[in-house]
Design a protein around this motif. Structure first.
Motif, mmCIF file in Angstrom:
data_model
loop_
_atom_site.group_PDB
_atom_site.id
_atom_site.type_symbol
_atom_site.label_atom_id
_atom_site.label_comp_id
_atom_site.label_asym_id
_atom_site.label_seq_id
_atom_site.Cartn_x
_atom_site.Cartn_y
_atom_site.Cartn_z
ATOM 1 N N VAL A 107 0.861 -1.191 0.000
ATOM 2 C CA VAL A 107 0.000 0.000 0.000
ATOM 3 C C VAL A 107 0.895 1.237 0.000
ATOM 4 C CG1 VAL A 107 -1.891 1.215 1.125
ATOM 5 C CG2 VAL A 107 -1.748 -1.287 1.280
ATOM 6 N N SER A 108 0.867 1.989 -1.085
ATOM 7 C CA SER A 108 1.813 3.087 -1.266
ATOM 8 C C SER A 108 1.448 4.299 -0.420
ATOM 9 C CB SER A 108 1.861 3.506 -2.738
ATOM 10 O OG SER A 108 0.649 4.162 -3.086
ATOM 11 N N LEU A 109 2.435 5.165 -0.226
ATOM 12 C CA LEU A 109 2.197 6.421 0.476
ATOM 13 C C LEU A 109 1.124 7.252 -0.221
ATOM 14 C CD1 LEU A 109 5.926 7.315 1.222
ATOM 15 C CD2 LEU A 109 4.178 6.867 2.967
ATOM 16 N N LYS A 110 1.073 7.175 -1.545
ATOM 17 C CA LYS A 110 0.084 7.931 -2.318
ATOM 18 C C LYS A 110 -1.338 7.531 -1.951
ATOM 19 C CE LYS A 110 2.049 10.977 -4.981
ATOM 20 N NZ LYS A 110 1.758 12.404 -4.729
ATOM 21 N N VAL A 111 -1.558 6.244 -1.666
ATOM 22 C CA VAL A 111 -2.888 5.778 -1.268
ATOM 23 C C VAL A 111 -3.349 6.522 -0.016
ATOM 24 C CG1 VAL A 111 -4.185 3.799 -0.348
ATOM 25 C CG2 VAL A 111 -2.694 3.503 -2.338
ATOM 26 N N TYR A 112 -2.441 6.636 0.971
ATOM 27 C CA TYR A 112 -2.778 7.338 2.208
ATOM 28 C C TYR A 112 -2.941 8.834 1.973
ATOM 29 C CZ TYR A 112 -1.197 2.931 4.183
ATOM 30 O OH TYR A 112 -1.060 1.596 4.470
ATOM 31 N N ASN A 118 -2.737 16.024 2.928
ATOM 32 C CA ASN A 118 -1.825 16.793 3.794
ATOM 33 C C ASN A 118 -1.479 16.112 5.113
ATOM 34 O OD1 ASN A 118 -1.865 19.027 1.929
ATOM 35 N ND2 ASN A 118 -3.866 19.569 2.764
ATOM 36 N N THR A 119 -1.729 14.809 5.193
ATOM 37 C CA THR A 119 -1.468 14.075 6.432
ATOM 38 C C THR A 119 -0.031 13.558 6.455
ATOM 39 O OG1 THR A 119 -3.772 13.423 6.653
ATOM 40 C CG2 THR A 119 -2.167 12.069 7.830
ATOM 41 N N ARG A 120 0.573 13.600 7.636
ATOM 42 C CA ARG A 120 1.932 13.085 7.839
ATOM 43 C C ARG A 120 1.857 11.557 7.894
ATOM 44 N NH1 ARG A 120 1.690 15.244 13.161
ATOM 45 N NH2 ARG A 120 3.741 14.396 13.647
ATOM 46 N N VAL A 121 2.533 10.919 6.944
ATOM 47 C CA VAL A 121 2.502 9.457 6.855
ATOM 48 C C VAL A 121 3.930 8.926 6.766
ATOM 49 C CG1 VAL A 121 1.644 7.435 5.599
ATOM 50 C CG2 VAL A 121 0.311 9.554 5.585
ATOM 51 N N VAL A 122 4.220 7.897 7.544
ATOM 52 C CA VAL A 122 5.502 7.184 7.449
ATOM 53 C C VAL A 122 5.170 5.717 7.224
ATOM 54 C CG1 VAL A 122 7.629 6.504 8.622
ATOM 55 C CG2 VAL A 122 6.706 8.816 8.936
ATOM 56 N N ARG A 123 5.808 5.141 6.237
ATOM 57 C CA ARG A 123 5.567 3.742 5.884
ATOM 58 C C ARG A 123 6.739 2.884 6.357
ATOM 59 N NH1 ARG A 123 4.819 1.427 -0.282
ATOM 60 N NH2 ARG A 123 4.364 -0.732 0.330
ATOM 61 N N VAL A 124 6.414 1.702 6.892
ATOM 62 C CA VAL A 124 7.434 0.803 7.425
ATOM 63 C C VAL A 124 7.190 -0.602 6.899
ATOM 64 C CG1 VAL A 124 8.569 -0.078 9.504
ATOM 65 C CG2 VAL A 124 7.417 2.147 9.571
ATOM 66 N N GLU A 167 14.070 4.702 0.309
ATOM 67 C CA GLU A 167 13.122 5.433 -0.528
ATOM 68 C C GLU A 167 11.996 4.480 -0.900
ATOM 69 O OE1 GLU A 167 14.800 7.576 -3.817
ATOM 70 O OE2 GLU A 167 16.698 7.851 -2.753
ATOM 71 N N GLU A 168 10.802 5.021 -1.064
ATOM 72 C CA GLU A 168 9.649 4.145 -1.305
ATOM 73 C C GLU A 168 9.776 3.345 -2.595
ATOM 74 O OE1 GLU A 168 4.839 4.161 -0.776
ATOM 75 O OE2 GLU A 168 5.709 5.794 -1.951
ATOM 76 N N LYS A 169 10.479 3.865 -3.567
ATOM 77 C CA LYS A 169 10.632 3.128 -4.826
ATOM 78 C C LYS A 169 11.280 1.760 -4.619
ATOM 79 C CE LYS A 169 15.109 5.197 -6.096
ATOM 80 N NZ LYS A 169 15.893 3.948 -5.981
ATOM 81 N N ASP A 170 11.975 1.582 -3.492
ATOM 82 C CA ASP A 170 12.669 0.322 -3.215
ATOM 83 C C ASP A 170 11.905 -0.596 -2.261
ATOM 84 O OD1 ASP A 170 14.897 1.101 -4.767
ATOM 85 O OD2 ASP A 170 15.706 2.248 -3.081
ATOM 86 N N ILE A 171 10.732 -0.169 -1.773
ATOM 87 C CA ILE A 171 10.115 -0.902 -0.672
ATOM 88 C C ILE A 171 9.569 -2.272 -1.083
ATOM 89 C CG2 ILE A 171 7.743 -0.017 -0.776
ATOM 90 C CD1 ILE A 171 8.046 0.350 2.375
ATOM 91 N N ASP A 172 9.178 -2.440 -2.348
ATOM 92 C CA ASP A 172 8.683 -3.754 -2.765
ATOM 93 C C ASP A 172 9.821 -4.781 -2.812
ATOM 94 O OD1 ASP A 172 6.034 -2.875 -3.043
ATOM 95 O OD2 ASP A 172 6.462 -2.077 -5.047
#
Length: 274
Positions: A107-112, A118-124, A167-172
């Motif tokens: 689930v990408s940051l863009k989805v959130y 404008n919400t602060r989101v951190v993906r782990v 970076e998110e591009k590498d998360i998959d």
């Protein structure tokens, strides 16, 4: 920790989803002293799961997401990826400068950020060895998250083992290597143990030998400056036993099999969020 991170640690964090990984995170941040249990609350649609978390972790559980959002300033999403849009629909009108942390694969940051402007989101991307404080977590921040948000999340997940920024591009790819990776290592450990059994060793002994050897080998990689190639050479005597085994591996298509395993897992991770 810097002052801002310390201030954030004093805030309340709410968990949406209280399954095994959420429980591991909660246990890790409590036992490490990163955050007191009084500052943690949770919600799970499964009442038995919520009751189990309340009893075994000693945290407050709430009856609905509205109450959780009202009582929390940091919200960690630990649901199944396929229900995330439903959850975001529930919380979108309740977000008031919350920091949102997601541990959902695919689930990408863009989805959130599309659902919660404008919400602060951190993906782990964590993994299950977090259950024994030997996890590997990768952290990436969204467009509206601050550096101190990412630092807070990094410090939290460092209490469960090790953490890195990506970076998110590498998360998959990270999902395939470390998120799903434990299952692949369990498979290899078991197959080596099974070979020992077929050759006459009792299975329990073979499994213990295989698992501890994997553990020790991984620790050697962390605790010495040597490259994997140098470590292999250190074990290998010319004309000896290890060289024979190395030749079998080198003359097989194991590279191709492992590449295909990681590639297909990463492709699946990319599709998970729909």
């Amino acid at each position: 920790m810097d002052k801002i991170t310390e201030q954030m640690t004093g805030q309340k964090i709410g968990f949406i989803g209280l399954g095994r990984m959420a429980s591991a995170i909660i246990n890790g941040i409590i036992t490490s002293g990163f955050m007191p249990r009084e500052n943690i609350l949770g919600y799970d649609v499964n009442k038995d799961t919520a009751k189990y978390a309340s009893k075994n972790l000693g945290i407050e559980t709430v009856s609905d997401i509205v109450e959780l959002m009202a009582k929390s300033s940091v919200v960690l999403l630990a649901t199944k990826p396929f229900v995330v849009k439903e959850v975001l629909d529930e919380i979108k009108d309740k977000v008031r400068n919350h920091l949102i942390i997601s541990i959902l694969a695919g689930v990408s940051l863009k989805v959130y950020e599309n659902a919660l402007p404008n919400t602060r989101v951190v993906r782990v991307m964590p993994n299950t060895p977090a259950l024994i404080a030997e996890g590997m977590s990768a952290v990436c921040k969204g467009a509206y998250a601050h550096d101190y948000d990412a630092e807070f999340v990094y410090n939290m997940f460092s209490k469960l083992g090790k953490a890195i920024y990506i970076e998110e591009k590498d998360i998959d790819i990270v999902t395939a290597i470390s998120g799903s990776g434990p299952a692949f290592y369990y498979y290899i450990i078991e197959k080596i143990a099974h070979a020992g059994k077929l050759l006459g060793l009792d299975y329990a002994t073979a499994l213990r030998l295989s698992a501890q050897t994997a553990l020790g080998s991984a620790k050697m990689m962390f605790e010495t400056p040597d490259t994997p190639e140098e470590l292999i050479r250190a074990v290998t005597t010319p004309g000896g036993c290890t060289e024979v085994g190395n030749n079998v591996l080198n003359n097989s298509n194991i590279d191709e099999i492992l590449f295909k395993t990681i590639k297909r897992t990463a492709e699946k991770a990319k599709k998970l969020g729909g």
